[in-house]
Write a protein that holds these residues in place. Structure first.
Motif, short mmCIF file in Angstrom:
data_model
loop_
_atom_site.label_atom_id
_atom_site.label_comp_id
_atom_site.label_asym_id
_atom_site.label_seq_id
_atom_site.Cartn_x
_atom_site.Cartn_y
_atom_site.Cartn_z
N MET A 166 -10.81 -20.81 -12.63
CA MET A 166 -10.54 -21.38 -11.32
C MET A 166 -10.20 -22.86 -11.50
SD MET A 166 -12.96 -21.41 -7.91
CE MET A 166 -13.35 -19.71 -8.14
N MET B 115 -9.11 -25.63 -6.41
CA MET B 115 -9.63 -24.44 -5.75
C MET B 115 -11.13 -24.60 -5.49
SD MET B 115 -8.76 -21.51 -4.49
CE MET B 115 -7.26 -21.02 -5.28
N ARG C 288 -7.42 -26.14 1.53
CA ARG C 288 -6.59 -26.33 0.33
C ARG C 288 -5.75 -27.60 0.45
NH1 ARG C 288 -3.82 -20.64 -0.47
NH2 ARG C 288 -3.13 -21.37 1.55
#
Length: 133
Positions: free
Chosen positions: A1, A5, A85
């Motif tokens: 990841m 994120m 995001r």
């Protein structure tokens, strides 16, 4: 990841109901911890920091509560997830409006560590602190 994120997940799960300033403040706490030698040097390690039993985080014993609360870490509110995001991307370019905070908590809880810190900012339902030993 990726680091972005991890920051986005923290924004989403810790503060998606907060105003934008509160969501950005959560991301700024992660950034402030990365810059503090007492904490891990990358966003994912900061978000996942806590107590572990083998490879599994101990429930409700993480620095960022969403990570080990036993609930799914899959965003379901698409609009809030897109915003999280986007804000994760912006964080590196925005000034720190938490005044160096490395901790925060929701007003629904009263963590013992809070008495040892200096309040730097209150945003909606969260209080931000620095100087926690």
């Amino acid at each position: 990841m990726t680091s972005l994120m991890c920051v986005a997940l923290a924004i989403y799960f810790e503060a998606r109901g907060e105003p934008l300033s509160g969501q950005i403040a959560v991301a700024q706490v992660i950034k402030n911890r990365i810059q503090d030698p007492r904490y891990p040097a990358d966003a994912c390690a900061v978000v996942k920091q806590g107590y572990y039993w083998g490879d599994h985080p101990v429930r409700n014993r993480c620095q960022f509560s969403f990570y080990c609360d036993g609930k799914s870490d899959t965003p379901t509110d698409i609009s809030a997830w897109r915003r999280a995001r986007y804000l994760a991307h912006l964080t590196g370019y925005l000034p720190d409006h938490t005044d160096g905070a490395t901790h925060y908590h929701n007003h629904k809880v009263a963590p013992a560590w809070a008495m040892f810190g200096q309040v730097t900012r209150v945003i909606h339902k969260h209080t931000f602190y620095r100087g926690i030993p």
